[in-house]
Design a protein around this motif. Structure first.
Motif: not given
Length: 339
Positions: A81-92
């Motif tokens: 729920p706290f991920r913003t933007g695209a799904k990638n390692d840094l955003n994770d």
């Protein structure tokens, strides 16, 4: 003084890290290699480090603890729920950093290396049992291809295989006999491995006071006892027995609103392996009630009459889970309630 918070997205070779100080200032936001993980955190003051639960999370948590940090492991569902933007390692990594700072996020108790070793023993046995079941089904089908119908049951089939191989009057070709003989040899090897592991479980129980204690509960044997101890330790991560039962997926799902409670089916969430062991143990207890008149047996019989065998089995498994948690958490001995 408040600690800085870091989120690390674990992988095999590349690890993404995002860190913030107590004021929200970004301290680090980059991807590093596996060989540089401990070096990076060795040069960081003690901090809270969040990570998602995965195969290597307990190992990294133990290593980071040695460096003076406070690692916290959480389920991936609390991070998404706290991920913003695209799904990638840094955003994770950013999402993990945000999620671990939330006071409502539930964290997983870090397992010791010994606990993980016991669970590996369970996983290996489970895999071999599945392999044995598949092998038996395969041999049964092979025999049926030539009109040889094997009896029902694992032990009966194991006795029937040598008899079929030695019977010169059936229509098994020599090549088929050789293949089935190889399968039978592999079956004997699997049986020996499974038996050796079960002996290992008995040895582990003999060295564990807590395992001996919870084995006094009806339906709990060496396999279930060692699996519970390795999975939850003393159960400090649960506030009450129902929380442990809910973690195992042994409580009804809930959809309540407007002050009206609505309970649904059993959730079947959480640890499938432990839930299966508890339900199998409860099924054995209820199937062998006979003429017993103790309080637990009468409760089970009444439940079977009102709700049926399967619901009674799940109810007893949930009861056993609560009892086990109480025994471990409060360090008490099991004393069955007498009539």
């Amino acid at each position: 003084m408040s600690l800085s918070i870091y989120g690390i997205d674990l992988a095999k070779h590349s690890f993404s890290i995002h860190g913030e100080d107590p004021t929200g200032k970004v301290l680090i936001h980059k991807t590093i290699t596996r060989s540089n993980v401990l070096t990076t955190f060795a040069n960081i003051p003690p901090a809270i480090i969040g990570m998602e639960a995965c195969g290597a999370s307990h190992y990294w948590a133990r290593e980071l603890t040695k460096l003076g940090h406070t690692p916290k492991i959480m389920a991936a569902k609390y991070v998404a729920p706290f991920r913003t933007g695209a799904k990638n390692d840094l955003n994770d990594a950013v999402a993990i950093c945000v999620a671990v700072a939330r006071p409502s996020t539930r964290c997983i108790k870090i397992k010791s290396a010994d606990q993980q070793a016991i669970l590996l023993l369970h996983r290996a046995r489970e895999n071999w049992v599945h392999e044995r079941t598949g092998l038996l089904n395969q041999v049964r089908a092979m025999l049926a291809e030539f009109g040889v119908i094997a009896p029902v049951g694992r032990h009966a089939l194991q006795r029937a295989i040598p008899e079929a191989l030695e019977d010169a009057d059936n229509q098994l070709p020599d090549l088929s006999r050789a293949i089935i003989a190889d399968c039978y040899d592999h079956l004997l090897t699997l049986n020996q491995r499974i038996e050796d592991q079960e002996n290992c479980f008995n040895m582990l129980v003999s060295r564990s006071h807590n395992a001996k204690k919870i084995m006094k509960v009806a339906g709990i044997g060496p396999i279930t006892a060692t699996a519970v101890i390795a999975s939850i330790g003393k159960g400090e991560q649960f506030d009450k027995g129902r929380d442990f039962a809910a973690w195992l997926g042994l409580v009804p799902s809930q959809y309540s609103t407007g002050g009206k409670p609505r309970l649904g089916r059993i959730t079947k969430r959480g640890d499938k392996y432990l839930r299966t062991l508890l339900i199998h143990g409860a099924r054995a207890v209820i199937a062998n009630l006979g003429d017993k008149t103790d309080r637990l047996s009468l409760w089970c019989k009444g439940l079977v009459e009102r709700r049926g065998f399967k619901r009674a089995t799940v109810a007893l498994a949930a009861k056993n889970a609560r009892i086990i948690w109480s025994l471990l958490r409060h360090d008490t001995d099991y004393e069955p309630i007498k009539n």
